[in-house]
Design a protein around this motif. Structure first.
Motif, PDB file in Angstrom:
ATOM      1  N   ASN A 117      56.247  56.001  47.033  1.00 60.60           N
ATOM      2  CA  ASN A 117      56.128  56.607  48.366  1.00 60.60           C
ATOM      3  C   ASN A 117      55.594  55.635  49.423  1.00 60.60           C
ATOM      4  OD1 ASN A 117      57.051  59.095  47.401  1.00 60.60           O
ATOM      5  ND2 ASN A 117      54.984  59.694  46.791  1.00 60.60           N
ATOM      6  N   GLY A 118      56.060  54.394  49.381  1.00 62.15           N
ATOM      7  CA  GLY A 118      55.664  53.417  50.384  1.00 62.15           C
ATOM      8  C   GLY A 118      54.289  52.809  50.187  1.00 62.15           C
ATOM      9  N   VAL A 119      53.678  53.058  49.032  1.00 59.98           N
ATOM     10  CA  VAL A 119      52.346  52.519  48.750  1.00 59.98           C
ATOM     11  C   VAL A 119      52.403  51.714  47.456  1.00 59.98           C
ATOM     12  CG1 VAL A 119      49.927  53.066  48.278  1.00 59.98           C
ATOM     13  CG2 VAL A 119      51.212  54.431  49.929  1.00 59.98           C
ATOM     14  N   LEU A 120      51.943  50.473  47.525  1.00 57.47           N
ATOM     15  CA  LEU A 120      51.853  49.610  46.355  1.00 57.47           C
ATOM     16  C   LEU A 120      50.429  49.675  45.826  1.00 57.47           C
ATOM     17  CD1 LEU A 120      53.060  47.388  44.508  1.00 57.47           C
ATOM     18  CD2 LEU A 120      52.319  45.723  46.227  1.00 57.47           C
ATOM     19  N   ASN A 121      50.280  50.124  44.568  1.00 56.11           N
ATOM     20  CA  ASN A 121      48.971  50.186  43.921  1.00 56.11           C
ATOM     21  C   ASN A 121      48.904  49.086  42.869  1.00 56.11           C
ATOM     22  OD1 ASN A 121      47.715  52.606  45.124  1.00 56.11           O
ATOM     23  ND2 ASN A 121      49.528  53.590  44.282  1.00 56.11           N
ATOM     24  N   ILE A 122      47.883  48.244  42.974  1.00 56.55           N
ATOM     25  CA  ILE A 122      47.694  47.129  42.048  1.00 56.55           C
ATOM     26  C   ILE A 122      46.330  47.292  41.398  1.00 56.55           C
ATOM     27  CG2 ILE A 122      47.568  44.629  41.815  1.00 56.55           C
ATOM     28  CD1 ILE A 122      49.078  44.469  44.526  1.00 56.55           C
ATOM     29  N   HIS A 123      46.293  47.147  40.076  1.00 58.78           N
ATOM     30  CA  HIS A 123      45.017  47.178  39.357  1.00 58.78           C
ATOM     31  C   HIS A 123      44.825  45.829  38.680  1.00 58.78           C
ATOM     32  CE1 HIS A 123      41.574  48.631  37.140  1.00 58.78           C
ATOM     33  NE2 HIS A 123      42.089  48.047  36.081  1.00 58.78           N
ATOM     34  N   ILE A 124      43.657  45.234  38.895  1.00 57.82           N
ATOM     35  CA  ILE A 124      43.304  43.972  38.246  1.00 57.82           C
ATOM     36  C   ILE A 124      42.083  44.236  37.391  1.00 57.82           C
ATOM     37  CG2 ILE A 124      42.609  41.579  38.569  1.00 57.82           C
ATOM     38  CD1 ILE A 124      44.015  41.682  41.289  1.00 57.82           C
ATOM     39  N   ALA A 125      42.263  44.084  36.078  1.00 56.16           N
ATOM     40  CA  ALA A 125      41.167  44.331  35.140  1.00 56.16           C
ATOM     41  C   ALA A 125      40.093  43.260  35.307  1.00 56.16           C
ATOM     42  CB  ALA A 125      41.693  44.337  33.715  1.00 56.16           C
ATOM     43  N   LYS A 126      38.835  43.694  35.180  1.00 59.63           N
ATOM     44  CA  LYS A 126      37.726  42.745  35.260  1.00 59.63           C
ATOM     45  C   LYS A 126      37.660  41.923  33.980  1.00 59.63           C
ATOM     46  CE  LYS A 126      34.387  44.782  38.381  1.00 59.63           C
ATOM     47  NZ  LYS A 126      33.042  45.351  38.512  1.00 59.63           N
ATOM     48  N   LYS A 127      37.306  40.694  34.130  1.00 56.50           N
ATOM     49  CA  LYS A 127      37.118  39.792  33.001  1.00 56.50           C
ATOM     50  C   LYS A 127      35.628  39.482  32.901  1.00 56.50           C
ATOM     51  CE  LYS A 127      41.221  38.018  31.644  1.00 56.50           C
ATOM     52  NZ  LYS A 127      41.604  37.430  30.430  1.00 56.50           N
ATOM     53  N   GLU A 128      35.171  39.434  31.672  1.00 60.17           N
ATOM     54  CA  GLU A 128      33.786  39.016  31.468  1.00 60.17           C
ATOM     55  C   GLU A 128      33.673  37.536  31.792  1.00 60.17           C
ATOM     56  OE1 GLU A 128      31.072  40.776  30.620  1.00 60.17           O
ATOM     57  OE2 GLU A 128      32.318  42.564  30.805  1.00 60.17           O
ATOM     58  N   PRO A 129      32.674  37.150  32.568  1.00 58.05           N
ATOM     59  CA  PRO A 129      32.520  35.723  32.866  1.00 58.05           C
ATOM     60  C   PRO A 129      32.221  34.948  31.586  1.00 58.05           C
ATOM     61  CG  PRO A 129      30.700  36.984  33.786  1.00 58.05           C
ATOM     62  CD  PRO A 129      31.658  37.958  33.201  1.00 58.05           C
ATOM     63  N   GLN A 130      32.962  33.894  31.412  1.00 54.53           N
ATOM     64  CA  GLN A 130      32.780  33.085  30.216  1.00 54.53           C
ATOM     65  C   GLN A 130      31.891  31.907  30.551  1.00 54.53           C
ATOM     66  OE1 GLN A 130      36.635  32.065  28.768  1.00 54.53           O
ATOM     67  NE2 GLN A 130      37.202  34.170  28.357  1.00 54.53           N
ATOM     68  N   THR A 131      30.755  31.865  29.849  1.00 53.74           N
ATOM     69  CA  THR A 131      29.848  30.735  30.046  1.00 53.74           C
ATOM     70  C   THR A 131      30.066  29.762  28.895  1.00 53.74           C
ATOM     71  OG1 THR A 131      28.104  31.943  28.888  1.00 53.74           O
ATOM     72  CG2 THR A 131      28.124  32.090  31.274  1.00 53.74           C
ATOM     73  N   PRO A 132      30.380  28.551  29.225  1.00 56.43           N
ATOM     74  CA  PRO A 132      30.623  27.584  28.151  1.00 56.43           C
ATOM     75  C   PRO A 132      29.343  27.294  27.381  1.00 56.43           C
ATOM     76  CG  PRO A 132      30.651  26.515  30.309  1.00 56.43           C
ATOM     77  CD  PRO A 132      30.506  27.974  30.538  1.00 56.43           C
ATOM     78  N   GLU A 133      29.512  27.150  26.067  1.00 53.50           N
ATOM     79  CA  GLU A 133      28.350  26.829  25.243  1.00 53.50           C
ATOM     80  C   GLU A 133      27.975  25.376  25.478  1.00 53.50           C
ATOM     81  OE1 GLU A 133      28.640  27.901  21.162  1.00 53.50           O
ATOM     82  OE2 GLU A 133      29.788  29.701  21.631  1.00 53.50           O
ATOM     83  N   PRO A 134      26.664  25.127  25.559  1.00 55.46           N
ATOM     84  CA  PRO A 134      26.242  23.731  25.760  1.00 55.46           C
ATOM     85  C   PRO A 134      26.626  22.865  24.569  1.00 55.46           C
ATOM     86  CG  PRO A 134      24.344  25.180  25.497  1.00 55.46           C
ATOM     87  CD  PRO A 134      25.562  26.029  25.471  1.00 55.46           C
ATOM     88  N   LYS A 135      27.075  21.670  24.856  1.00 53.46           N
ATOM     89  CA  LYS A 135      27.468  20.747  23.796  1.00 53.46           C
ATOM     90  C   LYS A 135      26.379  19.703  23.628  1.00 53.46           C
ATOM     91  CE  LYS A 135      32.202  21.705  24.557  1.00 53.46           C
ATOM     92  NZ  LYS A 135      33.532  21.415  24.461  1.00 53.46           N
ATOM     93  N   LYS A 136      26.057  19.483  22.400  1.00 51.08           N
ATOM     94  CA  LYS A 136      25.007  18.534  22.063  1.00 51.08           C
ATOM     95  C   LYS A 136      25.555  17.114  22.139  1.00 51.08           C
ATOM     96  CE  LYS A 136      21.185  19.394  19.307  1.00 51.08           C
ATOM     97  NZ  LYS A 136      20.573  19.793  18.080  1.00 51.08           N
ATOM     98  N   ILE A 137      24.798  16.283  22.783  1.00 45.88           N
ATOM     99  CA  ILE A 137      25.192  14.883  22.896  1.00 45.88           C
ATOM    100  C   ILE A 137      24.202  14.062  22.102  1.00 45.88           C
ATOM    101  CG2 ILE A 137      25.506  12.953  24.500  1.00 45.88           C
ATOM    102  CD1 ILE A 137      26.149  15.099  26.636  1.00 45.88           C
TER     103      ILE A 137
END
Length: 140
Positions: A117-137
């Motif tokens: 009916n002339g209306v575009l509905n868009i849904h974007i799912a939320k993503k959990e923020p990915q925190t990179p694991e610290p790498k040991k040097i």
């Protein structure tokens, strides 16, 4: 001489009613009117595209940017002259495009769209923020 405020000029009512009754669904420069809502599941976009057909609307996702494009030509088959000459056409004709940054982590699998009916509905799912694991040097 009596000074009257500008709202009392003769064409005030006509100017107001012209603006009110001719308010476009989208701006003259082709910007789509869009509402965006957020809930715990994601983001919902409501885009008004009156007079457009589903096959003339495209969605693209590139580097975290969602692009919505709509194309309309007022010279379609139903616009042909029937019994006389067309004097004026007040339908929008042209391209409209709008882009939204939705995040680099969003993929096309996270986006669903429906046009009705002339209306575009868009849904974007939320993503959990990915925190990179610290790498040991190692220290040598």
């Amino acid at each position: 001489m009596m000074y009257m405020p500008s709202i009392f000029r003769n064409d005030f009512v006509n100017d107001w009613t012209d603006d009110f009754f001719q308010a476009p669904f989208f701006e003259e420069n082709g910007v789509m009117k869009t509402d965006i809502r957020e809930d715990e599941k994601g983001y919902d976009f409501t885009v008004e595209l009156p007079g457009f057909r589903k096959e003339n609307i495209s969605l693209n996702l590139n580097e975290g940017v969602l692009n919505i494009k709509a194309v309309k030509d007022s010279k379609e088959k139903d616009e042909k002259e029937k019994d006389g000459k067309i004097v004026r056409i007040e339908r929008y004709s042209g391209n409209m495009e709008r882009s939204f940054y939705v995040g680099d982590e969003v993929s096309e699998n996270d986006i669903t769209a429906k046009f009705e009916n002339g209306v575009l509905n868009i849904h974007i799912a939320k993503k959990e923020p990915q925190t990179p694991e610290p790498k040991k040097i190692a220290i040598g």
